[in-house]
Design an enzyme around this catalytic site. Structure first.
Site, PDB file in Angstrom:
ATOM      1  N   HIS A  38     114.400  47.545  41.778  1.00  0.00           N
ATOM      2  CA  HIS A  38     115.084  48.723  41.244  1.00  0.00           C
ATOM      3  C   HIS A  38     116.261  48.370  40.344  1.00  0.00           C
ATOM      4  O   HIS A  38     116.709  49.208  39.563  1.00  0.00           O
ATOM      5  CB  HIS A  38     115.524  49.657  42.380  1.00  0.00           C
ATOM      6  CG  HIS A  38     116.658  49.150  43.207  1.00  0.00           C
ATOM      7  ND1 HIS A  38     116.477  48.341  44.303  1.00  0.00           N
ATOM      8  CD2 HIS A  38     118.004  49.335  43.098  1.00  0.00           C
ATOM      9  CE1 HIS A  38     117.644  48.058  44.830  1.00  0.00           C
ATOM     10  NE2 HIS A  38     118.595  48.638  44.124  1.00  0.00           N
TER      11      HIS A  38
ATOM     12  N   LYS B  99     118.294  50.009  36.455  1.00  0.00           N
ATOM     13  CA  LYS B  99     119.685  50.413  36.316  1.00  0.00           C
ATOM     14  C   LYS B  99     120.058  50.523  34.840  1.00  0.00           C
ATOM     15  O   LYS B  99     119.690  49.682  34.024  1.00  0.00           O
ATOM     16  CB  LYS B  99     120.608  49.421  37.033  1.00  0.00           C
ATOM     17  CG  LYS B  99     120.568  49.535  38.550  1.00  0.00           C
ATOM     18  CD  LYS B  99     121.552  48.593  39.205  1.00  0.00           C
ATOM     19  CE  LYS B  99     121.610  48.805  40.708  1.00  0.00           C
ATOM     20  NZ  LYS B  99     122.203  50.107  41.085  1.00  0.00           N
TER      21      LYS B  99
ATOM     22  N   GLU C  42     129.133  43.628  48.189  1.00  0.00           N
ATOM     23  CA  GLU C  42     129.023  44.978  48.731  1.00  0.00           C
ATOM     24  C   GLU C  42     129.993  45.169  49.894  1.00  0.00           C
ATOM     25  O   GLU C  42     130.214  44.254  50.692  1.00  0.00           O
ATOM     26  CB  GLU C  42     127.596  45.227  49.222  1.00  0.00           C
ATOM     27  CG  GLU C  42     126.542  45.105  48.134  1.00  0.00           C
ATOM     28  CD  GLU C  42     125.148  45.367  48.669  1.00  0.00           C
ATOM     29  OE1 GLU C  42     124.563  46.399  48.306  1.00  0.00           O
ATOM     30  OE2 GLU C  42     124.656  44.538  49.459  1.00  0.00           O
TER      31      GLU C  42
ATOM     32  N   ASP D 158     116.957  38.692  49.845  1.00  0.00           N
ATOM     33  CA  ASP D 158     117.105  40.129  49.640  1.00  0.00           C
ATOM     34  C   ASP D 158     117.555  40.463  48.222  1.00  0.00           C
ATOM     35  O   ASP D 158     117.048  41.404  47.607  1.00  0.00           O
ATOM     36  CB  ASP D 158     118.105  40.692  50.657  1.00  0.00           C
ATOM     37  CG  ASP D 158     118.130  42.212  50.661  1.00  0.00           C
ATOM     38  OD1 ASP D 158     117.055  42.826  50.531  1.00  0.00           O
ATOM     39  OD2 ASP D 158     119.229  42.780  50.770  1.00  0.00           O
TER      40      ASP D 158
ATOM     41  N   SER E 203     117.675   8.101  16.621  1.00  0.00           N
ATOM     42  CA  SER E 203     117.550   7.927  15.178  1.00  0.00           C
ATOM     43  C   SER E 203     118.663   8.692  14.470  1.00  0.00           C
ATOM     44  O   SER E 203     119.111   9.731  14.952  1.00  0.00           O
ATOM     45  CB  SER E 203     116.191   8.437  14.685  1.00  0.00           C
ATOM     46  OG  SER E 203     116.060   8.241  13.291  1.00  0.00           O
TER      47      SER E 203
ATOM     48  N   LYS F 268     109.907   6.221  19.144  1.00  0.00           N
ATOM     49  CA  LYS F 268     110.920   5.687  18.237  1.00  0.00           C
ATOM     50  C   LYS F 268     110.430   4.418  17.535  1.00  0.00           C
ATOM     51  O   LYS F 268     110.715   4.191  16.343  1.00  0.00           O
ATOM     52  CB  LYS F 268     112.211   5.388  19.007  1.00  0.00           C
ATOM     53  CG  LYS F 268     113.322   4.742  18.186  1.00  0.00           C
ATOM     54  CD  LYS F 268     113.712   5.574  16.973  1.00  0.00           C
ATOM     55  CE  LYS F 268     115.053   5.166  16.378  1.00  0.00           C
ATOM     56  NZ  LYS F 268     115.196   3.768  16.041  1.00  0.00           N
TER      57      LYS F 268
ATOM     58  N   HIS G   5     108.215   5.509  14.855  1.00  0.00           N
ATOM     59  CA  HIS G   5     109.114   6.066  13.837  1.00  0.00           C
ATOM     60  C   HIS G   5     109.653   4.952  12.943  1.00  0.00           C
ATOM     61  O   HIS G   5     109.669   5.054  11.709  1.00  0.00           O
ATOM     62  CB  HIS G   5     110.246   6.812  14.540  1.00  0.00           C
ATOM     63  CG  HIS G   5     111.493   7.019  13.741  1.00  0.00           C
ATOM     64  ND1 HIS G   5     112.419   6.011  13.511  1.00  0.00           N
ATOM     65  CD2 HIS G   5     111.996   8.117  13.126  1.00  0.00           C
ATOM     66  CE1 HIS G   5     113.418   6.473  12.785  1.00  0.00           C
ATOM     67  NE2 HIS G   5     113.188   7.751  12.547  1.00  0.00           N
ATOM     68  N   ASN G   6     110.096   3.847  13.551  1.00  0.00           N
ATOM     69  CA  ASN G   6     110.652   2.753  12.758  1.00  0.00           C
ATOM     70  C   ASN G   6     109.578   2.061  11.922  1.00  0.00           C
ATOM     71  O   ASN G   6     109.843   1.605  10.806  1.00  0.00           O
ATOM     72  CB  ASN G   6     111.342   1.748  13.672  1.00  0.00           C
ATOM     73  CG  ASN G   6     112.682   2.264  14.171  1.00  0.00           C
ATOM     74  OD1 ASN G   6     113.041   3.412  13.923  1.00  0.00           O
ATOM     75  ND2 ASN G   6     113.422   1.431  14.881  1.00  0.00           N
TER      76      ASN G   6
ATOM     77  N   GLU H 154     109.068   4.207   9.069  1.00  0.00           N
ATOM     78  CA  GLU H 154     110.253   4.008   8.226  1.00  0.00           C
ATOM     79  C   GLU H 154     110.080   2.771   7.346  1.00  0.00           C
ATOM     80  O   GLU H 154     110.425   2.780   6.154  1.00  0.00           O
ATOM     81  CB  GLU H 154     111.472   3.867   9.132  1.00  0.00           C
ATOM     82  CG  GLU H 154     112.764   3.500   8.457  1.00  0.00           C
ATOM     83  CD  GLU H 154     113.809   3.110   9.485  1.00  0.00           C
ATOM     84  OE1 GLU H 154     114.286   1.960   9.433  1.00  0.00           O
ATOM     85  OE2 GLU H 154     114.125   3.953  10.349  1.00  0.00           O
TER      86      GLU H 154
END
Length: 786
Positions: free
Chosen positions: A185, A189, A223, A242, A609, A659, A662-663, A666
């Site tokens: 519920h 609200k 509460e 709850d 990198s 990596k 990647h190199n 590169e």
């Protein structure tokens, strides 16, 4: 809904003589009726075991409404909507009689009827009721276009992941997801619905509504009332189940979810679920450190409560969010019964203070947005303004506005009225989806298990005081403690990473083999450690340690020690995390991880990198290892990386492997650029190579950071690159890439040729070599060579 178009609707309430019907359903239906929002042909059939007639049931509804409303108004026409069917949940014949009741109404109205089955009963009865509904044919639809069937069920949706999955499987065997309406519920609200509008219909704050702008989020449902007459039910549930597993997590989802694609129910529920799925379940040691539970004195004397009950009536829980948008943002949840002063139900979003701060050095100026549900529905935005007068002094002020003035004073009525109204219309926005339920239990289950195993003692508190709240905050530590990280190796990359993290609010403990290097960074805010022992001792467990030392023996020496000197493996504790952010070979990662794993220490490998500039201002990170460890350390990656610049790849060594490749790429890219510019240099045309590099950087196909760096090198050294060596240095990643390709049975001729060029350049320096070396210096600070 006053028109009579469309099929009639029958709402069947199982457990119609119970508390839910009296407190929520009947008053909410009256509220809709008074607003003119009930279809004239909506009927309510109460189903329960009491030997009542239609008149008895109507009298009960009348008495309930008269008792709860000071002036319910004339009720005769409204009560005619209610009829009663006696039966037990196990009695199959009662369901067939119910089917005849519904069939009779449909015949009177001359067509199909829409059916809503509201299970206002404990979850233990769901399987029996749903099975008998199916067997009786009540879940069938009249035809493909009209006569829908929907089922409404109340939380809790199970008591853990396994039971919620079993309930979902039962529901799915009888209904589609579009027919299942799970009631929380709080989603109905007005304030929580208003959060959507506040965030996504305004541009004022949403651009800063992320980890970069927000320091923390605190959610409270405190509460003044107690368990009252719900002792038997509540004692089997407790505060966390709850309200924590549902209300509090839904509040967090609404305040942090990404903008939904549309305002359709499916898109909104998907956005909530996506956020909830990013919540990382706490580990056992985190449950012990990050949660508090207590029971108010006198609770065990409530009717229906076990005299030896270990059920919490108050809890506080801290966690840290994950995902690129929110990684590292701390969140606290708390809820409790019999807490005073109160009630206080709110979400507090605290923004980071500006760096550098124009303040007195002791008070950091922070803005807040506070969404309050009780005592009033308000939104408050705090800000700082100059005080009137001759001196320049600032004070905190607030924009406060009430979301709306409540017309209905009875608790739950407006929420349940909306839920019933939406269920009739088929709008599931304010109802919980299967994915949300699974994600919420996945987060809460480890906390419940930890408590059951005694990880967190059950404290007590004096009812009708603020005692529990104060003790919980003291037990879990002060809010706003800076996150910590150790950075080991303070060379060009390590120093950049350390300063990057310092700028982003981290407490950084730094160590370097040459102690003076760490000491020199103390004015930047670094805590310098003279030894590995000092570094580890300065970090709060569970620790995160980032290695930025040269690949090879240096990494092993730091991890496992040299001679009599201890390494991190000897100093760290279980659940600490080591991140190797250097250029280690990926094949070295698993043996290192295995040795650390034997001591309970997690290992992540991270390819970094972007060079020193990236380390300082935002790098690209490729992370490998265990996902759970990554999620615990995600905040450090998110702060080091450029926006959107980090990714996790499962498996130890995956980050360094990505990596490495990647190199290798590169190598090939730099070689191609260098060869092309060498050709232009040797041509008979009088080309300005800096201008060529510049024009390539404006929407050409080969536009790249490498070409931009080459333009910088030409601007610095001239077209001849005279100070730059024609011999190219190399650090091993290219050779590793070629070897990995060979083992995979794959040819990589471009990368291999680029590698051989570098190896041969020692004996045959060239202008092509100058270009490659100039690029290495620009992005990596590798020098100009000799």
């Amino acid at each position: 809904m006053n028109d009579t178009s469309g099929p009639a609707t029958i709402l069947v309430v199982f457990g119609a003589t119970g508390d839910l019907m009296a407190r929520k359903i009947a008053p909410s239906l009256l509220h809709l009726d008074r607003q003119g929002l009930l279809h004239p042909r909506l009927r309510v059939i109460g189903f329960s075991r009491r030997p009542w007639s239609d008149a008895d049931f109507r009298d009960r509804v009348r008495d309930t409404l008269t008792e709860r409303h000071q002036d319910p108004g004339p009720l005769e026409a409204f009560l005619k909507r209610f009829t009663y069917r006696r039966g037990t949940f196990e009695d199959a014949t009662a369901y067939h009689a119910l089917a005849e009741d519904i069939g009779g109404i449909a015949t009177d109205w001359g067509g199909c009827v829409d059916k809503l089955f509201y299970l206002a009963v404990p979850p233990d009865n769901y399987e029996t009721i749903l099975g008998n509904l199916a067997a009786s044919g009540l879940t069938s639809v009249c035809n493909a276009e009209t006569g829908y069937t929907r089922v409404l069920i109340e939380k809790p949706f199970g008591h853990d992941v396994a039971s919620s999955k079993a309930l979902d499987e039962l529901l799915a065997s009888l209904f589609t997801e579009e027919q299942i309406y799970r009631i929380d519920h709080y989603l109905a609200k007005e304030m929580l619905q208003g959060i959507l509008a506040f965030r996504f219909h305004n541009d004022l704050l949403e651009s800063a509504w992320n980890r970069a702008g927000i320091e923390r989020i605190d959610i409270s449902l405190l509460e003044t009332i107690g368990v009252e007459k719900r002792g038997r039910f509540y004692d089997g549930v407790g505060a966390l189940r709850d309200v924590g597993q549902n209300h509090l997590l839904q509040m967090l989802a609404l305040v942090t979810m990404d903008q939904p694609r549309t305002l359709d129910a499916d898109d909104i529920r998907a956005a909530r679920a996506s956020l909830l799925e990013t919540l990382r379940p706490l580990l056992p040691h985190e449950v012990a450190r990050s949660s508090y539970r207590a029971q108010h004195e006198g609770y065990r004397g409530i009717e229906g409560v076990d005299p030896e009950s270990e059920t919490e009536t108050y809890f506080r829980l801290k966690t840290m969010m994950s995902g690129p948008r929110w990684a590292g943002v701390p969140v606290s949840f708390e809820s409790g019964k019999r807490i005073a002063p109160g009630p206080l139900k709110r979400i507090v979003v605290t923004f980071r203070h500006r760096q550098p701060c124009l303040c007195d050095g002791t008070t950091h100026l922070r803005n807040r947005v506070v969404f309050t549900l009780e005592p009033d529905d308000t939104v408050s935005i705090t800000f700082w303004a100059k005080q009137p007068g001759f001196d320049y002094e600032v004070e905190e002020r607030a924009f406060d506005f009430a979301l709306y003035e409540k017309r209905e004073k009875l608790q739950y009525v407006e929420e349940y009225a909306k839920l019933l109204y939406d269920a009739v219309r088929g709008d599931q926005t304010s109802f919980v989806s299967t994915d949300e339920v699974r994600a919420m239990w996945r987060f809460v289950d480890p906390v419940i298990e930890g408590w059951s195993d005694g990880a967190v003692p059950l404290e007590s508190y004096t009812p009708d005081t603020h005692e529990a709240v104060e003790r919980a905050r003291e037990a879990l530590g002060r809010t706003g403690t800076k996150p910590q990280v150790g950075v080991l190796g303070l060379g060009k990359m390590g120093a950049g990473i350390a300063r990057n993290l310092l700028d982003r609010g981290w407490e950084v403990v730094g160590w370097n083999r040459t102690t003076s290097v760490a000491r020199a960074m103390e004015p930047d805010g670094l805590t310098a450690a003279d030894s590995l022992e000092d570094c580890v001792a300065a970090l709060r467990p569970p620790r995160i340690v980032w290695l930025m030392v040269p690949a090879g023996n240096a990494v092993d020496g730091v991890l496992f020690g040299t001679g009599d000197a201890p390494g991190l493996a000897d100093l760290l504790e279980p659940d600490d995390i080591v991140i190797d952010g250097g250029n280690s070979r990926f094949t070295s990662d698993e043996p290192r991880a295995e040795r650390l794993r034997g001591r309970g220490i997690d290992f992540l490998d991270c390819g970094t990198s972007g060079g020193p500039s990236g380390a300082r201002n935002g790098a690209c990170l490729m992370i490998g290892g265990d996902r759970e460890a990554f999620e615990r350390a995600e905040a450090v990656f998110a702060d080091i990386a450029v926006q959107g610049g980090y990714r996790f790849f499962p498996g130890v060594g995956s980050g360094h492997f990505v990596k490495m490749v990647h190199n290798g790429i590169e190598y090939g890219m730099m070689q191609a650029i260098a060869e092309g510019f060498s050709l232009m240099r040797r041509s008979e045309r009088d080309l300005d190579l800096e201008a060529v590099a510049d024009v390539y950087q404006h929407a050409s196909v080969i536009e790249s950071r490498l070409v931009g760096w080459l333009a910088d090198a030409y601007a610095r050294h001239g077209d001849g690159l005279d100070p730059v060596s024609g011999s190219v240095g190399h650090t091993g990643e290219g050779a590793w890439t070629v070897e990995a390709a060979r083992l995979a049975g794959l040819d990589v001729p471009v990368i291999e040729a680029a590698l051989h060029f570098r190896l041969d350049s020692d004996d045959a320096p060239s202008y092509t070599g100058k270009v490659v070396q100039a690029l290495r210096n620009e992005f990596g600070g590798h020098g100009l060579g000799t």
